[in-house]
Design a protein around this motif. Structure first.
Motif, PDB file in Angstrom:
ATOM      1  N   UNK A  14       0.832  -1.210   0.000  1.00 33.52           N
ATOM      2  CA  UNK A  14       0.000   0.000   0.000  1.00 33.52           C
ATOM      3  C   UNK A  14       0.866   1.260   0.000  1.00 33.52           C
ATOM      4  N   UNK A  15       1.960   1.226   0.754  1.00 32.56           N
ATOM      5  CA  UNK A  15       2.858   2.368   0.796  1.00 32.56           C
ATOM      6  C   UNK A  15       3.512   2.626  -0.548  1.00 32.56           C
ATOM      7  N   UNK A  16       3.899   1.560  -1.244  1.00 31.86           N
ATOM      8  CA  UNK A  16       4.510   1.710  -2.568  1.00 31.86           C
ATOM      9  C   UNK A  16       3.505   2.316  -3.547  1.00 31.86           C
ATOM     10  N   UNK A  17       2.252   1.862  -3.484  1.00 36.76           N
ATOM     11  CA  UNK A  17       1.223   2.413  -4.359  1.00 36.76           C
ATOM     12  C   UNK A  17       0.970   3.892  -4.048  1.00 36.76           C
ATOM     13  N   UNK A  20       3.707   5.950  -5.448  1.00 35.23           N
ATOM     14  CA  UNK A  20       3.536   6.094  -6.891  1.00 35.23           C
ATOM     15  C   UNK A  20       2.518   7.189  -7.205  1.00 35.23           C
ATOM     16  N   UNK A  21       1.425   7.247  -6.453  1.00 36.83           N
ATOM     17  CA  UNK A  21       0.424   8.298  -6.656  1.00 36.83           C
ATOM     18  C   UNK A  21       0.998   9.671  -6.350  1.00 36.83           C
ATOM     19  N   UNK A  22       1.812   9.763  -5.313  1.00 37.15           N
ATOM     20  CA  UNK A  22       2.452  11.033  -4.973  1.00 37.15           C
ATOM     21  C   UNK A  22       3.434  11.462  -6.067  1.00 37.15           C
ATOM     22  N   UNK A  23       4.100  10.505  -6.682  1.00 37.59           N
ATOM     23  CA  UNK A  23       5.004  10.836  -7.789  1.00 37.59           C
ATOM     24  C   UNK A  23       4.219  11.430  -8.955  1.00 37.59           C
ATOM     25  N   UNK A  59      10.378  16.174 -13.220  1.00 39.40           N
ATOM     26  CA  UNK A  59      10.785  14.779 -13.052  1.00 39.40           C
ATOM     27  C   UNK A  59      12.020  14.620 -12.158  1.00 39.40           C
ATOM     28  N   UNK A  60      13.135  15.344 -12.394  1.00 42.57           N
ATOM     29  CA  UNK A  60      14.271  15.192 -11.476  1.00 42.57           C
ATOM     30  C   UNK A  60      13.965  15.681 -10.069  1.00 42.57           C
ATOM     31  N   UNK A  61      13.097  16.673  -9.944  1.00 45.15           N
ATOM     32  CA  UNK A  61      12.695  17.157  -8.624  1.00 45.15           C
ATOM     33  C   UNK A  61      11.961  16.057  -7.857  1.00 45.15           C
ATOM     34  N   UNK A  62      11.085  15.351  -8.553  1.00 49.17           N
ATOM     35  CA  UNK A  62      10.360  14.246  -7.919  1.00 49.17           C
ATOM     36  C   UNK A  62      11.314  13.139  -7.481  1.00 49.17           C
ATOM     37  N   UNK A  63      12.227  12.760  -8.356  1.00 48.48           N
ATOM     38  CA  UNK A  63      13.192  11.713  -8.029  1.00 48.48           C
ATOM     39  C   UNK A  63      14.072  12.123  -6.849  1.00 48.48           C
ATOM     40  N   UNK A 287       9.603   8.059   4.610  1.00 44.77           N
ATOM     41  CA  UNK A 287      10.396   9.276   4.449  1.00 44.77           C
ATOM     42  C   UNK A 287      10.261   9.850   3.054  1.00 44.77           C
ATOM     43  N   UNK A 288      10.284   8.975   2.049  1.00 46.76           N
ATOM     44  CA  UNK A 288      10.092   9.428   0.673  1.00 46.76           C
ATOM     45  C   UNK A 288       8.712  10.038   0.489  1.00 46.76           C
ATOM     46  N   UNK A 289       7.682   9.402   1.071  1.00 51.57           N
ATOM     47  CA  UNK A 289       6.328   9.927   0.947  1.00 51.57           C
ATOM     48  C   UNK A 289       6.185  11.266   1.658  1.00 51.57           C
ATOM     49  N   UNK A 290       6.787  11.390   2.835  1.00 45.80           N
ATOM     50  CA  UNK A 290       6.679  12.629   3.598  1.00 45.80           C
ATOM     51  C   UNK A 290       7.307  13.794   2.843  1.00 45.80           C
TER      52      UNK A 290
END
Length: 333
Positions: A14-17, A20-23, A59-63, A287-290
């Motif tokens: 669920x966290x990975x999904x 992905x939505x946040x990306x 895109x690089x900002x998201x990564x 941490x990535x999601x936050x």
């Protein structure tokens, strides 16, 4: 598969999904909101329209937001493991400030500008700061209590920030160029900075993964860990190296972003338990999601202007720090 194991796997998926939505939200929303056709065109590298060009730029900002958030959360979890300190975090312990000071000094006095060189300097600064705080926190008869380390980190961090400001203020060109970086920002992301960060990020992640069982042993105390056959000094040193590499690399490209390494491991530990074999991946994901969520929020709520992620994480993290301090026994002092 046990019920607890299945529960964790479900939450991990669920966290990975959600990540992905946040990306998708990160590349779609900002000063301009782009449609699906422009989003797909931008992902494929087509910058022929204004909206698709905005996607290419995001895109690089998201990564970078994903990598920096994961790195800071892992660094915080590692620091909490080796110190058994609930207040251990790169920002609070002054490690991020030490890395930032090293970067600014390298820029000002030595003319360093290459991303890999700055990242190496940042990791060296983070290491020096961590050692300094650890030594100062151990002075006195009570040893390295959680509050002693936190106070030493706060004092050293304030000194590092003051020195950073003293170096930057006379340099108007440097101040203008890095004014958002020193607050904590992923707005200046480029594929070059992402490419330089990835190898060090992978190295830190692999080292943390290999040492997860050792972190579990350290949580039981040095004597118990030794009894279980763990080399306490070696494990603590290697985990410290992983924490410093992750923190220093993240700070070099995004500036000193605080509280991610404090908030995320605590929440993940409460939800999924103290086993570092699960705590570390959940912390990296959260941490990535936050950080990605904070970056999207900062771009949306004040559009067309932006609020840097370092400001938003401080707004979220400060009340959390107060809560931790209030629930920790004063006797720990």
């Amino acid at each position: 598969m046990t019920r607890t194991h299945a529960h964790r796997v479900t939450w991990l998926i669920c966290g990975i999904l959600l990540l992905a939505l946040l990306c998708v939200a990160s590349v779609a929303f900002g000063a301009r909101t782009v449609g699906l056709s422009d989003l797909l065109a931008g992902v494929q590298g087509d910058a022929s329209s204004v909206d698709s060009a905005a996607v290419v730029k995001r895109l690089p900002r998201t990564a970078l937001a994903v990598l920096v958030g994961a790195a800071l959360a892992l660094s915080g979890a590692a620091m909490q493991a080796i110190t058994r300190n609930p207040l251990a975090e790169p920002g609070i312990l002054g490690v991020s400030s030490g890395a930032a000071l090293a970067v600014v000094a390298g820029l000002s006095f030595f003319g360093l500008h290459r991303p890999f060189t700055l990242m190496a300097v940042a990791i060296g600064g983070a290491a020096c700061a961590a050692i300094t705080v650890y030594l100062i926190g151990g002075l006195g008869s009570r040893g390295r209590s959680p509050f002693a380390l936190a106070l030493a980190g706060a004092a050293c961090g304030a000194a590092f920030i003051s020195l950073t400001n003293a170096i930057m203020l006379p340099r108007v060109d440097l101040l203008r160029t890095y004014q958002f970086w020193r607050i904590g920002s992923v707005g200046g992301a480029s594929w070059e900075s992402v490419g330089v960060l990835i190898p060090l990020f992978i190295a830190g992640v692999v080292l943390c993964a290999l040492l997860a069982r050792g972190m579990n042993a350290l949580a039981l105390g040095d004597d118990v860990a030794t009894g279980l056959g763990e080399s306490v000094g070696r494990t603590r040193a290697l985990v410290g190296v992983a924490a410093v590499v992750l923190c220093g690399a993240a700070t070099a490209v995004a500036g000193p972003i605080g509280f991610v390494g404090l908030l995320v491991p605590h929440v993940c530990r409460t939800l999924f338990g103290p086993d570092h074999r699960w705590l570390l991946p959940f912390s990296a994901l959260a941490g990535a999601m936050l950080l990605l969520g904070a970056d999207v929020l900062g771009r949306v709520i004040t559009r067309p202007a932006e609020i840097e992620v370092g400001i938003l994480t401080a707004i979220l993290g400060a009340p959390f720090l107060i809560w931790i301090v209030r629930r920790t026994r004063v006797g720990a002092l």
